[in-house]
Motif scaffolding. Structure first.
Motif, PDB file in Angstrom:
ATOM      1  N   THR A  98       0.990  -1.098  -0.121  1.00  0.00           N
ATOM      2  CA  THR A  98      -0.060  -0.150   0.025  1.00  0.00           C
ATOM      3  C   THR A  98       0.656   1.333   0.024  1.00  0.00           C
ATOM      4  O   THR A  98       2.135   1.280   0.374  1.00  0.00           O
ATOM      5  N   VAL A 100       1.330   4.846   1.637  1.00  0.00           N
ATOM      6  CA  VAL A 100       0.908   5.239   2.938  1.00  0.00           C
ATOM      7  C   VAL A 100       1.583   6.552   2.906  1.00  0.00           C
ATOM      8  O   VAL A 100       2.873   6.546   2.811  1.00  0.00           O
ATOM      9  N   LEU A 102       3.087   9.204   6.058  1.00  0.00           N
ATOM     10  CA  LEU A 102       2.694   9.452   7.570  1.00  0.00           C
ATOM     11  C   LEU A 102       3.008  10.533   8.007  1.00  0.00           C
ATOM     12  O   LEU A 102       4.330  11.186   7.298  1.00  0.00           O
ATOM     13  N   GLU A 106       3.296  10.221  13.638  1.00  0.00           N
ATOM     14  CA  GLU A 106       2.972   8.796  13.376  1.00  0.00           C
ATOM     15  C   GLU A 106       4.116   8.008  13.124  1.00  0.00           C
ATOM     16  O   GLU A 106       4.227   6.799  13.611  1.00  0.00           O
ATOM     17  N   HIS A 139      -5.013   4.941  13.958  1.00  0.00           N
ATOM     18  CA  HIS A 139      -4.914   5.487  12.652  1.00  0.00           C
ATOM     19  C   HIS A 139      -3.827   4.907  11.791  1.00  0.00           C
ATOM     20  O   HIS A 139      -4.014   4.564  10.581  1.00  0.00           O
ATOM     21  N   LEU A 140      -2.615   4.302  12.527  1.00  0.00           N
ATOM     22  CA  LEU A 140      -1.931   3.445  11.836  1.00  0.00           C
ATOM     23  C   LEU A 140      -2.296   2.173  11.235  1.00  0.00           C
ATOM     24  O   LEU A 140      -2.009   2.014  10.030  1.00  0.00           O
ATOM     25  N   ARG A 142      -5.489   1.602  10.476  1.00  0.00           N
ATOM     26  CA  ARG A 142      -6.378   1.993   9.332  1.00  0.00           C
ATOM     27  C   ARG A 142      -5.556   2.286   8.073  1.00  0.00           C
ATOM     28  O   ARG A 142      -5.692   1.781   6.957  1.00  0.00           O
ATOM     29  N   LYS A 143      -4.179   3.255   8.089  1.00  0.00           N
ATOM     30  CA  LYS A 143      -3.628   3.434   6.965  1.00  0.00           C
ATOM     31  C   LYS A 143      -2.846   2.223   6.442  1.00  0.00           C
ATOM     32  O   LYS A 143      -2.723   2.272   5.148  1.00  0.00           O
ATOM     33  N   ASP A 145      -4.044  -0.863   6.665  1.00  0.00           N
ATOM     34  CA  ASP A 145      -5.091  -1.837   6.692  1.00  0.00           C
ATOM     35  C   ASP A 145      -4.495  -3.042   7.407  1.00  0.00           C
ATOM     36  O   ASP A 145      -4.389  -4.194   7.131  1.00  0.00           O
TER      37      ASP A 145
END
Length: 169
Positions: A98, A100, A102, A106, A139-140, A142-143, A145
């Motif tokens: 993915t 991503v 950050l 994060e 949050h991480l 979700r980012k 997955d």
């Protein structure tokens, strides 16, 4: 363990996914704590059942299904150059790659997560509340997955967001 410390040449340890997950993690941690740190080659027979905590400490992860396709050679070459190797066939739907982005905080939380720190420990280190750390971890997840904090670290390493696993200890 004694043989690793006494060796004058680089040491390579082969592990298989048939080892109990908790024993594999303990063994990897013990090996990485040695003065003469060996490289760890992890052979996976069932990719869907990867013991994620243990694989984070490995220098190479190869699927048994890939034998004969040159991945063992590629993994050994990468290890000899001080690099990590992850069998491309393990980038399946189980662990999608993915893109991503950050934020700096994060990234800091992610690096401390990779060291095995709790939310409370991360909060203390970054001077923020543990509940704020919890929010960053969510949050991480979700980012990336990811299902949990271990999965976040695994996916972050395989995506290049974290350095070589042995540098995290």
């Amino acid at each position: 363990m004694k043989l690793c410390n006494q060796a004058s040449a680089p040491v390579l340890v082969f592990l298989t996914s048939s080892i109990a997950a908790d024993h594999g993690i303990d063994l990897c941690l013990q090996l990485k704590a040695l003065a003469n740190v060996p490289s760890i080659f992890f052979l996976v027979d069932q990719p869907r059942r990867l013991p994620l905590d243990g694989t984070l400490l490995c220098d190479a992860i190869v699927s048994a299904a890939s034998f004969g396709n040159g991945v063992v050679r590629d993994a050994l070459v990468a290890i000899s150059k001080g690099q990590c190797y992850r069998d491309p066939t393990l980038n399946s739907d189980d662990y999608p790659s993915t893109t991503v982005a950050l934020k700096p905080r994060e990234q800091q939380v992610l690096e401390l997560l990779a060291r095995g720190m709790s939310n409370k420990e991360i909060g203390f280190k970054l001077n923020i509340a543990a509940v704020t750390v919890r929010d960053y971890v969510q949050h991480l997840c979700r980012k990336f997955d990811a299902l949990n904090r271990t999965d976040v670290v695994f996916k972050a390493i395989s995506s290049g967001f974290l350095h070589h696993p042995s540098e995290l200890l």
